[in-house]
Write an enzyme that holds these catalytic residues in place. Structure first.
Site, mmCIF file in Angstrom:
data_model
loop_
_atom_site.group_PDB
_atom_site.id
_atom_site.type_symbol
_atom_site.label_atom_id
_atom_site.label_comp_id
_atom_site.label_asym_id
_atom_site.label_seq_id
_atom_site.Cartn_x
_atom_site.Cartn_y
_atom_site.Cartn_z
ATOM 1 N N HIS A 207 -56.341 40.147 -34.952
ATOM 2 C CA HIS A 207 -55.147 40.972 -34.772
ATOM 3 C C HIS A 207 -55.512 42.450 -34.664
ATOM 4 O O HIS A 207 -54.965 43.191 -33.835
ATOM 5 C CB HIS A 207 -54.178 40.731 -35.934
ATOM 6 C CG HIS A 207 -52.805 41.269 -35.684
ATOM 7 N ND1 HIS A 207 -52.198 42.160 -36.535
ATOM 8 C CD2 HIS A 207 -51.909 41.041 -34.684
ATOM 9 C CE1 HIS A 207 -51.001 42.457 -36.077
ATOM 10 N NE2 HIS A 207 -50.794 41.798 -34.954
ATOM 11 N N HIS A 211 -55.049 44.646 -30.985
ATOM 12 C CA HIS A 211 -54.299 45.901 -30.865
ATOM 13 C C HIS A 211 -55.213 47.082 -30.551
ATOM 14 O O HIS A 211 -54.726 48.145 -30.134
ATOM 15 C CB HIS A 211 -53.489 46.160 -32.137
ATOM 16 C CG HIS A 211 -52.226 45.365 -32.196
ATOM 17 N ND1 HIS A 211 -51.084 45.732 -31.526
ATOM 18 C CD2 HIS A 211 -51.923 44.200 -32.829
ATOM 19 C CE1 HIS A 211 -50.125 44.848 -31.743
ATOM 20 N NE2 HIS A 211 -50.607 43.906 -32.522
ATOM 21 N N HIS A 233 -48.596 36.759 -29.287
ATOM 22 C CA HIS A 233 -47.853 36.581 -30.534
ATOM 23 C C HIS A 233 -47.074 35.268 -30.565
ATOM 24 O O HIS A 233 -46.938 34.644 -31.619
ATOM 25 C CB HIS A 233 -46.920 37.770 -30.771
ATOM 26 C CG HIS A 233 -47.647 39.023 -31.189
ATOM 27 N ND1 HIS A 233 -48.104 39.954 -30.296
ATOM 28 C CD2 HIS A 233 -48.010 39.478 -32.421
ATOM 29 C CE1 HIS A 233 -48.708 40.937 -30.946
ATOM 30 N NE2 HIS A 233 -48.670 40.671 -32.228
ATOM 31 N N GLU A 351 -42.262 46.312 -27.795
ATOM 32 C CA GLU A 351 -43.387 46.620 -28.699
ATOM 33 C C GLU A 351 -43.226 47.906 -29.497
ATOM 34 O O GLU A 351 -43.434 47.859 -30.733
ATOM 35 C CB GLU A 351 -44.708 46.638 -27.925
ATOM 36 C CG GLU A 351 -45.878 46.810 -28.888
ATOM 37 C CD GLU A 351 -47.222 46.882 -28.190
ATOM 38 O OE1 GLU A 351 -48.215 46.850 -28.910
ATOM 39 O OE2 GLU A 351 -47.291 46.980 -26.967
ATOM 40 N N HIS A 367 -40.228 46.766 -32.444
ATOM 41 C CA HIS A 367 -41.285 46.011 -33.105
ATOM 42 C C HIS A 367 -42.036 46.858 -34.129
ATOM 43 O O HIS A 367 -42.201 46.458 -35.289
ATOM 44 C CB HIS A 367 -42.266 45.474 -32.057
ATOM 45 C CG HIS A 367 -43.587 45.073 -32.631
ATOM 46 N ND1 HIS A 367 -44.705 45.868 -32.519
ATOM 47 C CD2 HIS A 367 -43.974 43.977 -33.337
ATOM 48 C CE1 HIS A 367 -45.725 45.282 -33.118
ATOM 49 N NE2 HIS A 367 -45.314 44.142 -33.619
ATOM 50 N N HIS A 371 -42.146 46.716 -38.529
ATOM 51 C CA HIS A 371 -43.334 46.695 -39.384
ATOM 52 C C HIS A 371 -43.268 47.807 -40.433
ATOM 53 O O HIS A 371 -43.602 47.592 -41.610
ATOM 54 C CB HIS A 371 -44.598 46.878 -38.537
ATOM 55 C CG HIS A 371 -45.167 45.600 -38.017
ATOM 56 N ND1 HIS A 371 -46.109 44.877 -38.702
ATOM 57 C CD2 HIS A 371 -44.931 44.910 -36.867
ATOM 58 C CE1 HIS A 371 -46.444 43.797 -38.005
ATOM 59 N NE2 HIS A 371 -45.735 43.788 -36.880
ATOM 60 N N HIS A 407 -42.030 38.345 -36.598
ATOM 61 C CA HIS A 407 -42.430 38.050 -35.224
ATOM 62 C C HIS A 407 -41.677 36.856 -34.648
ATOM 63 O O HIS A 407 -41.567 36.739 -33.424
ATOM 64 C CB HIS A 407 -43.944 37.869 -35.132
ATOM 65 C CG HIS A 407 -44.641 39.168 -34.863
ATOM 66 N ND1 HIS A 407 -44.760 39.698 -33.603
ATOM 67 C CD2 HIS A 407 -45.201 40.074 -35.706
ATOM 68 C CE1 HIS A 407 -45.374 40.862 -33.668
ATOM 69 N NE2 HIS A 407 -45.659 41.116 -34.924
#
Length: 691
Positions: A207, A211, A233, A351, A367, A371, A407
């Protein structure tokens, strides 16, 4: 393999002991760097033996142009989900990317290393290495060796430190930190049954690396970036759900009501730096709160903000168009001859990448902000001066059960769009004159019966933390693994000439939570891509054998510092060195298979042959090809190597009828000659595997 030259060693050792000054010994030869004028790296080849290599200290104007890179405090978590931290990363990466040659980069990086946040520095240096053409042969060391505190509980690291300080310096012993499948919790709570998977070093490294390859706000506009965000994802969720079904848990439920508390807490027991400062913990039934941290550099965010963004995104999806910054409609459709597909546009907006989003001020930062709100839910206003939770870092977020619930919500947004697309036609799906006669998987002398269990991987914790030990301090991690296997596919080419085809392989559980054989729409989001490759079919019968380790989804084992020091690296454009190439960002090979059950668990293998002439994408001759991880990571400096929508043919609702065949299950699709469905069993042994 060839040994690293001194320049490559110096660059590699900048990743070591990130919280220690550069003059601390590092590397297999205990190299160190003194940033007094001039900067130099010292290499200890044995007790009392030292050699030094000079590195010029940089004081030129470029170092005064660090910009926001100086705004992230040292010793604090670096979060790519925070926009101010992304600005800091962009400014530091710009400085590194402007260097002219490797030695120039080493001088600049060594001179700024102790001035900037440790996680930010490692990110920016890694970002630069994978993008500079002259560094294409450099490999990145495993992030777990640079930051072991992000992967292993502090208690175990502290125990090793105490043991190192008590050791006999004349006869030092190798200290081993054992970290096993019990991980950081008990099974009193049902969610902890899959902690062995969520806390696996491989998926969390993956992950972080993904990114790094596909960052937002970094001026990176790679082919189908938004669609890859969706696909990687959604595949991650499919694999997580298969793991949950393996331990008799329901599939993950989306986190969609942000006014209700989050039922499951998470206590990571990890540290953000070498001072013992812990990541934030979230109690059970913690509510999401408006974000009010003045020390983060981020504007205050309300729950209402993400609710508005969700509403606007869904409006666009169901209206069939989004609105750009000039108020003009941007139509959403995947069947396009040119321009961006709808799924790509939506991915960039969700995103979200401010530079690529069709209208960032209007559709927001859904997104990333989700987080952030979850990561700070335990202390949203900094009243208790707690650090953010693991949801705030790409290297730790997948440890937390709520990552998958968040997610799942994000994925459902994408699925809302996917279900608006027209079903695939018979012409889209079939391949005339090609028939798949037989499919199977073979391990040893067993057919269609695969085995999983436990394996052990060792890393050097002393590459990232200074234990003051005479010998390396090793991490010995027990993780889920499987016995390697081969796919055997018999295909008949009825034409008189050879044809080039694409072989697509997927895996899914056969039964749902109730033990019922699943219909198409129930099973659709559980199909995990296992492999995709091209092959030439000769006229007549063709036996195709493909090893599981050759997956288009997975990456080989993480490279350690010692692996790289021994010369394990790739050669640009050399297919035989592909395993050491850019695509190392793929899914971990040891988690290619789901766990299965001790008594065996029923799965289905779906194999589809498609026409490569329709699948192929023109590439420049200089683009780097690699077989590992390409489905999740693409090809560096090239287009994504498959013209079909990602996840084809399971990314859409099926047509009710194809030809004269009613489609209610994957088995109905397999009535087409170019598709085959095979039942297999996966058995979990709960013992150490012998390979």
């Amino acid at each position: 393999m060839s040994a690293l030259n001194q320049t490559e060693k110096n660059l590699l050792y900048l990743f070591e002991k990130p919280y220690e000054p550069l003059d601390r010994p590092r590397g297999v030869d205990e190299a160190g760097c003194d940033i007094a004028t001039p900067v130099f790296l010292s290499s200890h080849s044995g007790p009392g033996v030292e050699t030094c290599v000079s590195v010029l200290k940089r004081t030129d104007a470029v170092l005064a142009n660090l910009g926001a890179a100086l705004t992230v405090p040292k010793g604090k978590p670096f979060s790519f989900f925070l926009r101010p931290h992304r600005r800091a990363a962009k400014d530091l990466c710009d400085v590194f990317m402007e260097t002219k040659e490797p030695e120039d980069l080493i001088q600049v990086a060594a001179s700024v290393r102790d001035k900037v946040n440790e996680g930010l520095f490692a990110y920016a240096l890694a970002f630069t290495i994978i993008r500079k053409p002259e560094l294409r042969q450099m490999r990145l060391p495993a992030v777990i060796e640079t930051f072991p505190g992000w992967f292993v509980p502090q208690e175990e690291l502290t125990h090793a430190l105490v043991k190192a300080n008590k050791e006999n310096r004349q006869q030092p012993e190798t200290i081993i930190i054992e970290h096993g499948p019990d991980f950081s919790s008990t099974t009193i709570k049902a969610e902890h049954r899959v902690s062995y998977w969520r806390e696996d070093y491989g998926i969390n490294s993956h992950h972080w690396h993904w990114h790094l390859v596909y960052p937002a706000s970094m001026g990176v506009n790679r082919d189908r970036k938004g669609e890859l965000f969706f696909y990687m994802h959604t595949q991650m969720l499919a694999r997580y759900d298969m793991e949950r079904l393996s331990v008799d848990l329901r599939r993950v439920q989306k986190l969609e009501n942000w006014r209700q508390p989050i039922p499951d807490g998470y206590f990571p027991k990890l540290t953000v730096n070498n001072s013992g400062r812990a990541w934030g913990s979230r109690q059970d039934n913690t509510p999401l709160m408006d974000f009010r941290r003045r020390n983060s550099g981020l504007d205050f965010v309300d729950i209402t903000d993400i609710e508005i963004w969700r509403s606007r995104l869904l409006d666009g999806i169901h209206q069939g168009f989004m609105v750009d910054r000039e108020g003009k409609p941007v139509h959403l459709r995947d069947d396009v001859a040119s321009g961006k597909r709808g799924i790509d546009i939506i991915g960039d907006a969700i995103e979200a990448d401010p530079e690529l989003s069709v209208n960032f001020p209007y559709y927001g930062d859904l997104h990333n902000t989700g987080h952030v709100l979850i990561a700070f839910s335990h202390d949203p206003d900094y009243a208790h001066k707690e650090e953010m939770g693991v949801m705030g870092d790409t290297a730790t977020a997948m440890r937390d059960p709520v990552f998958y619930r968040w997610h799942k919500f994000v994925d459902d947004m994408f699925q809302e769009y996917k279900l608006t697309q027209p079903p695939y036609t018979l012409e889209d799906l079939q391949l005339p004159d090609v028939k798949v006669e037989r499919v199977g998987v073979v391990w040893g002398d067993q057919s269609n019966s695969l085995v999983t269990g436990w394996s052990v991987k060792e890393f050097e914790a002393s590459r990232g933390l200074d234990f003051n030990a005479g010998n390396p301090v090793l991490l010995r991690l027990t993780h889920l693994d499987h016995q390697p296997f081969n796919y055997h596919i018999m295909v008949v080419n009825k034409k008189q000439e050879p044809i080039q085809v694409t072989v697509r392989i997927f895996l899914a559980p056969r039964e749902n939570e109730l033990g019922e054989t699943m219909e198409f729409m129930d099973q659709r989001l559980l199909w995990a891509e296992m492999n995709k490759f091209t092959v030439q079919l000769e006229p007549g019968s063709n036996d195709i054998v493909r090893a599981s380790k050759e997956s288009s989804v997975t990456s080989p084992s993480e490279l350690t510092f010692r692996d790289i020091e021994k010369g394990q690296r790739g050669t640009p454009g050399s297919p035989d060195k592909a395993e050491f190439d850019f695509c190392r960002c793929g899914w971990p090979q040891h988690l290619l298979l789901p766990r299965g059950k001790p008594g065996g668990m029923a799965f289905q293998l779906f194999v589809m042959i498609t026409d490569f002439e329709k699948d192929k994408v023109p590439q420049t001759p200089s683009s780097r090809r690699c077989g590992n991880g390409v489905s999740f990571c693409g090809i560096l400096d090239a287009q994504y190597p498959d013209s079909r929508p990602m996840g084809f043919p399971f990314d859409r609702r099926p047509a009710p009828v194809l030809g004269e065949q009613r489609i209610t299950s994957a088995a109905d699709l397999a009535t087409l000659d170019n598709i085959f469905l095979q039942d297999i069993t996966i058995t979990f042994t709960n013992s150490n595997l012998e390979k």
